[in-house]
Design an enzyme around this catalytic site. Structure first.
Site, PDB file in Angstrom:
ATOM      1  N   ASP A 195       0.966  -1.285  -0.074  1.00  0.00           N
ATOM      2  CA  ASP A 195       0.007  -0.279   0.108  1.00  0.00           C
ATOM      3  C   ASP A 195       0.910   1.261   0.074  1.00  0.00           C
ATOM      4  O   ASP A 195       0.674   2.128   0.778  1.00  0.00           O
ATOM      5  CB  ASP A 195      -1.031  -0.053   1.229  1.00  0.00           C
ATOM      6  N   ASP A 212       2.325   2.336   7.949  1.00  0.00           N
ATOM      7  CA  ASP A 212       1.019   1.722   7.489  1.00  0.00           C
ATOM      8  C   ASP A 212       1.506   0.303   6.924  1.00  0.00           C
ATOM      9  O   ASP A 212       1.008   0.085   5.705  1.00  0.00           O
ATOM     10  CB  ASP A 212       0.205   2.654   6.665  1.00  0.00           C
TER      11      ASP A 212
HETATM   12  N1  LIG Z   1       4.564   6.911  13.618  1.00  0.00           N
HETATM   13  C1  LIG Z   1       3.746   7.866  13.521  1.00  0.00           C
HETATM   14  N2  LIG Z   1       4.210   9.225  13.583  1.00  0.00           N
HETATM   15  C2  LIG Z   1       3.454  10.229  13.372  1.00  0.00           C
HETATM   16  N3  LIG Z   1       2.336  10.134  12.817  1.00  0.00           N
HETATM   17  C3  LIG Z   1       1.914   9.011  12.385  1.00  0.00           C
HETATM   18  C4  LIG Z   1       2.574   7.792  12.765  1.00  0.00           C
HETATM   19  N4  LIG Z   1       1.848   6.695  12.099  1.00  0.00           N
HETATM   20  C5  LIG Z   1       0.832   7.332  11.547  1.00  0.00           C
HETATM   21  N5  LIG Z   1       0.763   8.711  11.792  1.00  0.00           N
HETATM   22  C6  LIG Z   1      -0.304   9.642  11.240  1.00  0.00           C
HETATM   23  O1  LIG Z   1      -1.488   9.029  11.004  1.00  0.00           O
HETATM   24  C7  LIG Z   1      -1.949   8.697   9.932  1.00  0.00           C
HETATM   25  C8  LIG Z   1      -2.532   7.211   9.734  1.00  0.00           C
HETATM   26  O2  LIG Z   1      -1.739   6.313  10.053  1.00  0.00           O
HETATM   27  P1  LIG Z   1      -1.578   5.119   9.177  1.00  0.00           P
HETATM   28  O3  LIG Z   1      -0.731   4.008   9.886  1.00  0.00           O
HETATM   29  O4  LIG Z   1      -1.465   5.368   7.793  1.00  0.00           O
HETATM   30  O5  LIG Z   1      -3.269   4.341   9.278  1.00  0.00           O
HETATM   31  P2  LIG Z   1      -4.369   4.226   8.311  1.00  0.00           P
HETATM   32  O6  LIG Z   1      -3.974   4.946   7.086  1.00  0.00           O
HETATM   33  O7  LIG Z   1      -4.745   2.809   8.139  1.00  0.00           O
HETATM   34  O8  LIG Z   1      -5.356   4.990   9.082  1.00  0.00           O
HETATM   35  C9  LIG Z   1      -0.478   8.764   9.083  1.00  0.00           C
HETATM   36  O9  LIG Z   1      -0.868   9.213   7.523  1.00  0.00           O
HETATM   37  C10 LIG Z   1       0.113   9.834   9.743  1.00  0.00           C
HETATM   38  O10 LIG Z   1      -0.434  11.280   9.614  1.00  0.00           O
HETATM   39 MG   LIG Z   2      -2.385   5.024   5.816  1.00  0.00          MG
END
Ligand SMILES: Nc1ncnc2c1ncn2[C@@H]1O[C@H](COP(=O)(O)OP(=O)(O)O)[C@@H](O)[C@H]1O
Ligand SMILES: [Mg+2]
Length: 258
Positions: A195, A212
Site C-alpha cells: 500500500d 502503515d
Molecule cells: N509513527 C507515526 N508518527 C506520526 N504520525 C503517524 C505515525 N503513524 C501514523 N501517523 C499519522 O497517522 C496517519 C494514519 O496512519 P496510518 O498508519 O497510515 O493508518 P491508516 O491509513 O490505516 O489510518 C498517517 O497518515 C500519519 O499522518
Molecule cells: Mg495510511
C-alpha cells in the site's frame, strides 16, 4: 484475560479520558473517539499506562477507517505514536485478503475480532522485520492486543506531513529512497508493503519514512508480486507530477534480480 486494575486507579484514568473527550466534543471526530474508546480499548490503553509504556495520550493525529493514531508521551518526556485499531471495522473484508495467504497466519479463517487482533499483530511484526532490515519505518516500541506503540515521526510542533502534502526540494532523491526501501523490504525483510502511496510515506524534513505496514505480505503470499508491481507503479505515478520518469519494468527487474 485482562487483569483488573485497582478500581480507584482505573476510575481516575477513565475520568482523565472523559475530560479529554469533553474538551473535544464539538469536533466531528467525537464519534470515532467513542468508537475507539470502548470499554475494552480503555482497559487495554490503561494497561499501557500501568506498565509504563506511556505516561499520557496527548492528542489524536489521525482518525482512519480502521483506527486512530494518537501522539503520546512516555515518562521520560519522549513522544510516541499509538495506533489503536477499532474492534469493529467496516473494512473487515478488505483486511482478510492480506491475512489469508500469509504463511505466518497458517491460512486460518478468522472471525472479525480475531482478524483485527491478527492484523495488529501482523502490523507490529512487519514493523519489526522492516526496521531490522534497515527500511526507514517508525521504530516499534510495544504491542498490546489491537494497540501498537511506535516511534513518533514528527517534531516538537507537529507530526510529520504525508508525502502528498509536502513540496519536495529534491523529488528525485526522495523517489530513489522510496524505491530503495521497497527493494530492501523485498530482498532483506522478504516483504511487499502492498500500500505504498503518497498517504503512507511521511516526510521528516526531506527524509521519507514508510508507515502503515499492516497489509505488507511475505513474498510467499500469492499476490506478493502483483502488489509489488502496484507499489512501484504508485511511486512512478506520484513522481510524474514532479516530471520524474521512473521506468517501472527496470525498477522491478532491479528489485527482483537474484
Ligand atoms: N509513527 C507515526 N508518527 C506520526 N504520525 C503517524 C505515525 N503513524 C501514523 N501517523 C499519522 O497517522 C496517519 C494514519 O496512519 P496510518 O498508519 O497510515 O493508518 P491508516 O491509513 O490505516 O489510518 C498517517 O497518515 C500519519 O499522518
Ligand atoms: Mg495510511
Amino acid at each position: 484475560m485482562c487483569s483488573l486494575p485497582r478500581a480507584d486507579d482505573y476510575h481516575s484514568f477513565e475520568r482523565e479520558i472523559d475530560k479529554w473527550r469533553v474538551r473535544r466534543k464539538d469536533s466531528k471526530e467525537r464519534k470515532s473517539y467513542d468508537e475507539v474508546f470502548d470499554q475494552q480499548n480503555l482497559m487495554r490503553v490503561y494497561k499501557l499506562f500501568t506498565d509504563g509504556t506511556i505516561d499520557r495520550l496527548d492528542f489524536p493525529i489521525s482518525t482512519g477507517k480502521e483506527g486512530n493514531v494518537f501522539r503520546a508521551t512516555n515518562t521520560k518526556g519522549e513522544f510516541l505514536a499509538v495506533k489503536i485499531y477499532r474492534t469493529s471495522t467496516s473494512t473487515f473484508r478488505d483486511m482478510a485478503k492480506y491475512v489469508h495467504g500469509d504463511p505466518r497466519f497458517g491460512g486460518a479463517q478468522y472471525n472479525k475480532r480475531k482478524l483485527i487482533l491478527a492484523w495488529a499483530h501482523k502490523e507490529y511484526w512487519n514493523l519489526q522485520l522492516l526496521y531490522q532490515a534497515g527500511v526507514r519505518v517508525p521504530k516499534p516500541v510495544a504491542r498490546h492486543q489491537n494497540i501498537i506503540v511506535m516511534e513518533y515521526i514528527g517534531d516538537e510542533v507537529e507530526p510529520a506531513r504525508e508525502l502528498r502534502d509536502v513540496l519536495l526540494d529534491d523529488p528525485e532523491a526522495v523517489s530513489k529512497k522510496i524505491l530503495a526501501y521497497i527493494k530492501l523490504a523485498y530482498r532483506k525483510a522478504k516483504l511487499v508493503h502492498s500500500d505504498i502511496s503518497e498517504f503512507n510515506v511521511l516526510m521528516l524534513g526531506q527524509e521519507p519514512v514508510i508507515i502503515d505496514v499492516g497489509q505488507a505480505v511475505m513474498l510467499a503470499h500469492p499476490y506478493a508480486e502483483e502488489w509489488l508491481e502496484r507499489d512501484v507503479r504508485n511511486v512512478a505515478r506520484y513522481f510524474r507530477k514532479y516530471k520524474i520518469d521512473i521506468d517501472v519494468a527496470k525498477e522491478l527487474k532491479e528489485i527482483r534480480k537474484a
